[in-house]
Design an enzyme around this catalytic site. Structure first.
Site, PDB file in Angstrom:
ATOM      1  N   ARG A  34       0.800  -1.538   0.150  1.00 22.35           N
ATOM      2  CA  ARG A  34       0.060  -0.385   0.133  1.00 22.35           C
ATOM      3  C   ARG A  34       0.941   1.170  -0.264  1.00 22.35           C
ATOM      4  O   ARG A  34       0.627   2.345  -0.599  1.00 22.35           O
ATOM      5  CB  ARG A  34      -1.069   0.344   1.264  1.00 22.35           C
ATOM      6  N   HIS A  38       0.281   4.713  -2.859  1.00 25.36           N
ATOM      7  CA  HIS A  38       0.204   5.203  -2.240  1.00 25.36           C
ATOM      8  C   HIS A  38       1.253   6.722  -2.829  1.00 25.36           C
ATOM      9  O   HIS A  38       1.182   7.464  -2.832  1.00 25.36           O
ATOM     10  CB  HIS A  38      -0.136   6.015  -0.840  1.00 25.36           C
ATOM     11  N   HIS A 162      -6.274  -5.764  -3.252  1.00 17.32           N
ATOM     12  CA  HIS A 162      -6.663  -6.259  -2.225  1.00 17.32           C
ATOM     13  C   HIS A 162      -7.799  -7.861  -1.932  1.00 17.32           C
ATOM     14  O   HIS A 162      -7.559  -7.607  -0.882  1.00 17.32           O
ATOM     15  CB  HIS A 162      -8.093  -5.286  -2.082  1.00 17.32           C
ATOM     16  N   TRP A 178     -10.247  -8.426   3.199  1.00 21.19           N
ATOM     17  CA  TRP A 178     -11.204  -8.720   1.869  1.00 21.19           C
ATOM     18  C   TRP A 178     -11.424 -10.330   1.710  1.00 21.19           C
ATOM     19  O   TRP A 178     -11.945 -11.064   1.418  1.00 21.19           O
ATOM     20  CB  TRP A 178     -10.435  -8.442   0.831  1.00 21.19           C
TER      21      TRP A 178
END
Ligand code: ZEM
Length: 286
Positions: A34, A38, A162, A178
């Protein structure tokens, strides 16, 4: 300290820090993925601003964007690696860490090239709010990812990240993993997105998400409104179905799209070197 350009040595130390028994599901891998996403996902093709070069998230202007809440955990995990191999730029370290983590978690090999610098060019700083909001739908997803230059197929492939990690109420307001095995990269996310019956749930903080409850599972599984928006969309939907059936196809498309994400805004010459820098050169294939 390793020899400048010895990315194998850096990768070996990244591998060693992935196992974190006290943290989340026992791995630093998901939050490292992540962090790279980002850092790169602020890119705007039209204005050529944002992107992983410069590692701007170290500073308040970008790091303080509420979308980046929680990513300090990833940066803290990597700090000893940076101290040991001080020649590597943060921008290279963060992107390399994701590539190494994905591979270690059973994912595909992603092509990675070095050369990002930590020079923050103020004229390239992304404004806040460039990252996606999970409470929205397909139009918002397209608005965000078309700005970076991605196609509908690439958007669905990237969303398969995810398969990893979880949502934290104190970071995003959403809650839960998830998939049942969130430290193993696979196409389970696409399979259960289409196969399970997801129910809307309002969390105690008022945030709405979708959940699947099964007594055989340790905890509820979760999907964001943006995740489920992929299934119903007439252009995204067929890719969800394809990736649910064909893990190899998903891995191949994910590797290409993630490799592209990490290169957004980076101009290289024919040899793969970033122009006009004397930064450390090289590449790494996990
Ligand atoms: Zn995510 N993501 N993401 N994502 N993401 C979260 C967590 C993780 C969206 C989103 O709102 C959220 C991509 C696309 C999109 C990962 C990778 C990638 C969380 C939970 C949210 C809310 C954060 C928390 O609370 O800790 C939205 C709306 C997206 C597009 C529409 C893409 C693309 C990714 C990589 C290719 C990963 C690995 C995580 C898990 C992080 C962790 O700490 O476990």
């Amino acid at each position: 300290m390793s020899k400048p350009g010895d990315f194998e040595a850096v990768a070996a130390d990244i591998k060693k820090l992935l196992h974190q028994p006290e943290y989340d599901d026992g791995s630093a891998g998901p939050v490292l993925v992540r962090l790279a996403w980002h850092s790169a996902g602020t890119y705007c093709a039209e204005t050529d601003t944002g992107g992983s070069n410069g590692a701007g998230m170290r500073y308040e202007a970008e790091g303080g964007d509420e979308a980046n809440a929680g990513l300090q955990h990833a940066r803290v995990f990597l700090e000893p690696v940076k101290e040991k191999h001080s020649w590597i730029s943060y921008a290279d370290l963060w992107t390399l860490a994701a590539v190494v983590a994905l591979k270690e978690m059973g994912g595909p090999q992603i092509k990675w090239l070095a050369g990002r610098t930590d020079y923050v060019d103020d004229s390239k700083l992304p404004p806040r709010g460039r990252l996606p909001d999970g409470a929205q739908g397909a139009d918002h997803i397209r608005f965000i990812f078309y700005r970076m230059g991605f196609t509908d197929q690439e958007i669905v492939a990237l969303s398969g990240a995810h398969n990893l990690g979880r949502m934290h109420m104190d970071r995003s307001g959403f809650h839960g993993p998830w998939v049942p095995n969130p430290t193993r990269f696979s196409n389970t996310y696409f399979k259960i997105m289409t196969d399970y019956d997801w129910k809307e749930k309002t969390l105690e903080n008022g945030v709405k998400q979708f959940v699947y409850v099964d007594e055989d599972l340790d905890e509820e599984l979760a999907m964001l409104p943006t995740d489920l928006a992929l299934v119903k969309d007439e252009s995204f939907g067929p890719w969800v179905q394809k990736y649910a059936k064909d893990k190899d196809l998903f891995f191949d498309h994910f590797a290409k799209a993630f490799g592209k994400l990490l290169e957004l805004g980076i101009q290289r010459d024919a040899n793969g070197n970033i122009k006009n820098t004397d930064n450390v050169k090289g590449g790494y294939h996990a």
